[in-house]
Design an enzyme around this catalytic site. Structure first.
Site, PDB file in Angstrom:
ATOM      1  N   ARG A 122      24.359 -44.442  -0.387  1.00  0.00           N
ATOM      2  CA  ARG A 122      23.799 -43.514  -1.381  1.00  0.00           C
ATOM      3  C   ARG A 122      23.156 -44.235  -2.560  1.00  0.00           C
ATOM      4  NH1 ARG A 122      28.779 -41.087  -1.108  1.00  0.00           N
ATOM      5  NH2 ARG A 122      28.948 -39.466   0.489  1.00  0.00           N
ATOM      6  N   LYS A 144       7.662 -46.344  -6.734  1.00  0.00           N
ATOM      7  CA  LYS A 144       7.523 -45.594  -5.481  1.00  0.00           C
ATOM      8  C   LYS A 144       7.886 -46.513  -4.320  1.00  0.00           C
ATOM      9  CE  LYS A 144       3.577 -42.561  -6.470  1.00  0.00           C
ATOM     10  NZ  LYS A 144       2.199 -42.291  -6.018  1.00  0.00           N
ATOM     11  N   GLU A 186      -7.474 -53.990  -5.612  1.00  0.00           N
ATOM     12  CA  GLU A 186      -6.687 -53.215  -6.585  1.00  0.00           C
ATOM     13  C   GLU A 186      -6.946 -53.704  -8.012  1.00  0.00           C
ATOM     14  OE1 GLU A 186      -5.200 -50.569  -5.509  1.00  0.00           O
ATOM     15  OE2 GLU A 186      -4.882 -50.967  -3.364  1.00  0.00           O
ATOM     16  N   LYS A 228      -0.670 -50.747 -14.848  1.00  0.00           N
ATOM     17  CA  LYS A 228       0.034 -49.825 -13.957  1.00  0.00           C
ATOM     18  C   LYS A 228       1.264 -49.263 -14.663  1.00  0.00           C
ATOM     19  CE  LYS A 228       1.645 -48.654  -9.416  1.00  0.00           C
ATOM     20  NZ  LYS A 228       1.756 -48.951  -7.997  1.00  0.00           N
ATOM     21  N   GLU A 238       3.664 -38.586 -11.261  1.00  0.00           N
ATOM     22  CA  GLU A 238       2.272 -38.362 -10.861  1.00  0.00           C
ATOM     23  C   GLU A 238       1.823 -36.914 -10.986  1.00  0.00           C
ATOM     24  OE1 GLU A 238       0.877 -40.739  -7.528  1.00  0.00           O
ATOM     25  OE2 GLU A 238      -0.752 -39.318  -7.173  1.00  0.00           O
ATOM     26  N   ARG A 242      -1.236 -40.670 -13.864  1.00  0.00           N
ATOM     27  CA  ARG A 242      -0.972 -41.610 -12.773  1.00  0.00           C
ATOM     28  C   ARG A 242      -1.951 -41.417 -11.620  1.00  0.00           C
ATOM     29  NH1 ARG A 242       4.950 -43.579 -10.302  1.00  0.00           N
ATOM     30  NH2 ARG A 242       4.060 -45.217  -8.997  1.00  0.00           N
ATOM     31  N   ASN A 246      -5.396 -43.466  -8.129  1.00  0.00           N
ATOM     32  CA  ASN A 246      -5.925 -43.153  -6.789  1.00  0.00           C
ATOM     33  C   ASN A 246      -7.427 -43.387  -6.687  1.00  0.00           C
ATOM     34  OD1 ASN A 246      -3.437 -42.360  -5.730  1.00  0.00           O
ATOM     35  ND2 ASN A 246      -3.653 -40.309  -6.607  1.00  0.00           N
ATOM     36  N   HIS A 249      -9.090 -44.308  -3.479  1.00  0.00           N
ATOM     37  CA  HIS A 249      -8.097 -44.136  -2.419  1.00  0.00           C
ATOM     38  C   HIS A 249      -8.244 -42.832  -1.639  1.00  0.00           C
ATOM     39  CE1 HIS A 249      -6.319 -47.607  -4.269  1.00  0.00           C
ATOM     40  NE2 HIS A 249      -5.347 -47.645  -3.384  1.00  0.00           N
ATOM     41  N   HIS A 253      -8.288 -43.971   1.962  1.00  0.00           N
ATOM     42  CA  HIS A 253      -7.230 -43.754   2.959  1.00  0.00           C
ATOM     43  C   HIS A 253      -7.803 -43.222   4.270  1.00  0.00           C
ATOM     44  CE1 HIS A 253      -3.822 -43.711  -0.213  1.00  0.00           C
ATOM     45  NE2 HIS A 253      -3.828 -44.854   0.443  1.00  0.00           N
ATOM     46  N   HIS A 263      -6.418 -52.365   3.997  1.00  0.00           N
ATOM     47  CA  HIS A 263      -6.342 -51.448   2.862  1.00  0.00           C
ATOM     48  C   HIS A 263      -7.347 -51.804   1.763  1.00  0.00           C
ATOM     49  CE1 HIS A 263      -4.527 -48.566   0.141  1.00  0.00           C
ATOM     50  NE2 HIS A 263      -4.411 -49.514  -0.781  1.00  0.00           N
TER      51      HIS A 263
HETATM   52  N1  LIG Z   1       4.964 -48.498  -3.246  1.00  0.00           N
HETATM   53  C1  LIG Z   1       3.770 -48.540  -3.783  1.00  0.00           C
HETATM   54  O1  LIG Z   1       3.540 -48.052  -4.882  1.00  0.00           O
HETATM   55  C2  LIG Z   1       2.674 -49.211  -3.023  1.00  0.00           C
HETATM   56  C3  LIG Z   1       1.437 -49.438  -3.631  1.00  0.00           C
HETATM   57  C4  LIG Z   1       0.454 -50.111  -2.920  1.00  0.00           C
HETATM   58  C5  LIG Z   1       0.706 -50.528  -1.623  1.00  0.00           C
HETATM   59  N2  LIG Z   1       1.926 -50.292  -1.051  1.00  0.00           N
HETATM   60  C6  LIG Z   1       2.210 -50.719   0.310  1.00  0.00           C
HETATM   61  O2  LIG Z   1       2.098 -52.144   0.371  1.00  0.00           O
HETATM   62  C7  LIG Z   1       1.766 -52.511   1.696  1.00  0.00           C
HETATM   63  C8  LIG Z   1       0.668 -53.539   1.647  1.00  0.00           C
HETATM   64  O3  LIG Z   1       1.133 -54.682   0.954  1.00  0.00           O
HETATM   65  P1  LIG Z   1       0.645 -56.136   1.368  1.00  0.00           P
HETATM   66  O4  LIG Z   1      -0.817 -56.163   1.385  1.00  0.00           O
HETATM   67  O5  LIG Z   1       1.379 -57.102   0.526  1.00  0.00           O
HETATM   68  O6  LIG Z   1       1.087 -56.174   2.894  1.00  0.00           O
HETATM   69  P2  LIG Z   1       2.150 -57.054   3.721  1.00  0.00           P
HETATM   70  O7  LIG Z   1       3.504 -56.979   3.127  1.00  0.00           O
HETATM   71  O8  LIG Z   1       1.974 -56.642   5.116  1.00  0.00           O
HETATM   72  O9  LIG Z   1       1.601 -58.531   3.530  1.00  0.00           O
HETATM   73  C9  LIG Z   1       0.388 -58.903   4.127  1.00  0.00           C
HETATM   74  C10 LIG Z   1       0.549 -60.181   4.951  1.00  0.00           C
HETATM   75  O10 LIG Z   1       0.647 -61.273   4.051  1.00  0.00           O
HETATM   76  C11 LIG Z   1       1.789 -62.050   4.390  1.00  0.00           C
HETATM   77  N3  LIG Z   1       2.241 -62.686   3.157  1.00  0.00           N
HETATM   78  C12 LIG Z   1       2.809 -62.116   2.077  1.00  0.00           C
HETATM   79  N4  LIG Z   1       3.027 -63.025   1.133  1.00  0.00           N
HETATM   80  C13 LIG Z   1       2.588 -64.219   1.627  1.00  0.00           C
HETATM   81  C14 LIG Z   1       2.530 -65.538   1.106  1.00  0.00           C
HETATM   82  N5  LIG Z   1       2.944 -65.814  -0.128  1.00  0.00           N
HETATM   83  N6  LIG Z   1       2.043 -66.521   1.906  1.00  0.00           N
HETATM   84  C15 LIG Z   1       1.577 -66.218   3.145  1.00  0.00           C
HETATM   85  N7  LIG Z   1       1.590 -65.003   3.685  1.00  0.00           N
HETATM   86  C16 LIG Z   1       2.088 -64.000   2.919  1.00  0.00           C
HETATM   87  C17 LIG Z   1       2.754 -61.102   5.010  1.00  0.00           C
HETATM   88  O11 LIG Z   1       3.688 -61.781   5.826  1.00  0.00           O
HETATM   89  C18 LIG Z   1       1.813 -60.209   5.815  1.00  0.00           C
HETATM   90  O12 LIG Z   1       1.499 -60.834   7.017  1.00  0.00           O
HETATM   91  C19 LIG Z   1       1.363 -51.249   2.427  1.00  0.00           C
HETATM   92  O13 LIG Z   1       2.404 -50.858   3.286  1.00  0.00           O
HETATM   93  C20 LIG Z   1       1.205 -50.232   1.308  1.00  0.00           C
HETATM   94  O14 LIG Z   1       1.502 -48.909   1.700  1.00  0.00           O
HETATM   95  C21 LIG Z   1       2.894 -49.638  -1.728  1.00  0.00           C
HETATM   96 ZN   LIG Z   2      -4.123 -49.280  -2.824  1.00  0.00          ZN
END
Ligand SMILES: NC(=O)c1ccc[n+]([C@@H]2O[C@H](COP(=O)([O-])OP(=O)(O)OC[C@H]3O[C@@H](n4cnc5c(N)ncnc54)[C@H](O)[C@@H]3O)[C@@H](O)[C@H]2O)c1
Ligand SMILES: [Zn+2]
Length: 359
Positions: A122, A144, A186, A228, A238, A242, A246, A249, A253, A263
């Site tokens: 929990r 989030k 971003e 942010k 949001e 906030r 988007n 986006h 998306h 992305h």
């Molecule tokens: N929660 C939120 O508010 C929010 C906001 C934006 C995006 N997201 C989420 O984030 C995700 C995308 O994040 P991302 O782009 O970091 O993706 P990811 O976590 O898949 O990382 C991308 C790739 O980079 C590699 N990587 C990460 N750090 C590294 C490093 N230091 N050296 C070498 N390789 C490295 C990872 O292993 C992976 O292969 C999506 O799922 C998206 O929905 C969430």
């Molecule tokens: Zn984004």
């Protein structure tokens, strides 16, 4: 930008700590830190780390001697089956309510860590060490945490703040080029909606400059995190401001789903479309749109792809932000100044037609 942030220096380590309080909790931001400094604050015995198999291989020393959960790298891990499996592994490790979960990785890892920490027993304490540029400036910030249901992105999740986020930009030395560009999409977004001065800095510099200039990179990351956070502090749930985050986006998306592009590329294209819509609405001048296109290209991002416009419209019509026959679209009045405007589908369709003929 830093108004409301309580900037203090931790006496023993000179770590730069900023403590920030949101409705759902207080977050300690450790900027310009190294991951080793974590162990001045956390007892290894009460910590479980989570990462992906890619980072586990790249950084064995970080994980050695720690209880660690490892998921396969990539978006496919962000699902309920993985969460169920990880809960089982936590039980086997005898993790309790006193355990702190620490996600070390990109946005996939931080989303999984935050969601897992919300449901295991929990709710247990959690923190992040974001390792991708995108996770540093976006995914780890704001509270989030969600996972996907099939193709439906982030539809199961929570809003809950981590206890800390530690920034060790040394991790970025191993980040692949394409992931740098993803993060910059971003960063350019923040510049477009909030920060004309930052937009100007980005125009003068380039990816290689930030890659090889640690102080400039740290300053860039801190500035985006502050934007942010300011937005989230004003509107964690949001309901208003906030939504500005988007920008790019809405169409983005849909393009991500239709064209299976990364992305950051999808957001870049979404921002180009949002500028077209802003022009058609009489808000933005064409010169600003073309500055944005040049900037995106400077950071390795696309400004044009072939898009099936009728499929794109169909997807927009199922957008979760749809209200009756309109969508709240984020538009620019100028660089650094964004607004939320409900737009009808015919207006969006017209903008998309211009996008097709002009590019
Ligand atoms: N929660 C939120 O508010 C929010 C906001 C934006 C995006 N997201 C989420 O984030 C995700 C995308 O994040 P991302 O782009 O970091 O993706 P990811 O976590 O898949 O990382 C991308 C790739 O980079 C590699 N990587 C990460 N750090 C590294 C490093 N230091 N050296 C070498 N390789 C490295 C990872 O292993 C992976 O292969 C999506 O799922 C998206 O929905 C969430
Ligand atoms: Zn984004």
């Amino acid at each position: 930008v830093f108004g409301g942030l309580n900037r203090i220096f931790a006496p023993s380590t000179q770590l730069m700590l900023q403590r920030l309080t949101f409705p759902s909790g207080t977050v300690n931001y450790y900027f310009q830190a190294t991951i080793g400094q974590l162990w001045e604050y956390y007892d290894r015995k009460n910590v479980v780390l989570i990462t992906d198999d890619h980072l586990a291989k790249l950084y064995p020393n970080v994980f050695e001697g720690h209880k660690t959960l490892i998921v396969p790298a990539g978006e496919a891990s962000k699902d309920m089956d993985t969460i169920g499996m990880l809960c089982g592994q936590l039980l086997e490790m005898e993790a309790t309510r006193q355990t702190t979960l620490i996600g070390i990785g990109g946005g996939v890892v931080t989303d999984i860590a935050g969601f897992l920490a919300a449901v295991y027993m929990r709710g247990v304490t959690f923190g992040f060490v974001p390792t991708s540029l995108l996770a540093m400036v976006d995914a780890s910030v704001g509270g989030k945490n969600g996972v996907n249901l099939g193709l439906h992105k982030n539809v199961v999740g929570t809003i809950r703040q981590p206890e800390f986020i530690l920034y060790d930009t040394g991790f970025l030395n191993t980040l692949p080029d394409a992931e740098w560009s993803n993060g910059f999409a971003e960063i350019i977004k923040y510049a477009c909606i909030f920060d004309a001065e930052l937009f100007g800095h980005l125009e003068i510099n380039d990816l290689s400059f930030y890659r090889h200039n640690a102080p400039a990179l740290s300053e860039l990351v801190t500035r985006c995190v502050a934007w942010k956070n300011k937005t989230v502090a004003d509107d964690e749930q949001e309901k208003g401001v906030r939504k500005l985050l988007n920008f790019g986006h809405t169409a983005g998306h849909a393009i991500e789903t239709l064209n299976a592009v990364p992305h950051g590329s999808a957001v870049a294209l979404g921002m180009v479309i949002a500028c077209k819509v802003s022009e058609i609405e009489g808000l933005l001048d064409g010169g600003s749109s073309s500055r944005l296109r040049s900037l995106l290209q400077r950071y390795g991002l696309p400004v044009h792809v072939e898009i099936d416009m009728s499929k794109l419209m169909d997807l927009l019509k199922t957008d979760k932000k749809r209200k009756d026959d309109t969508i709240d679209y984020i538009l620019l009045r100028k660089i650094g100044d964004a607004i939320i405007r409900p737009l009808s589908f015919p207006v969006i369709e017209k903008a998309l037609a211009t996008y097709e003929s002009n590019n």
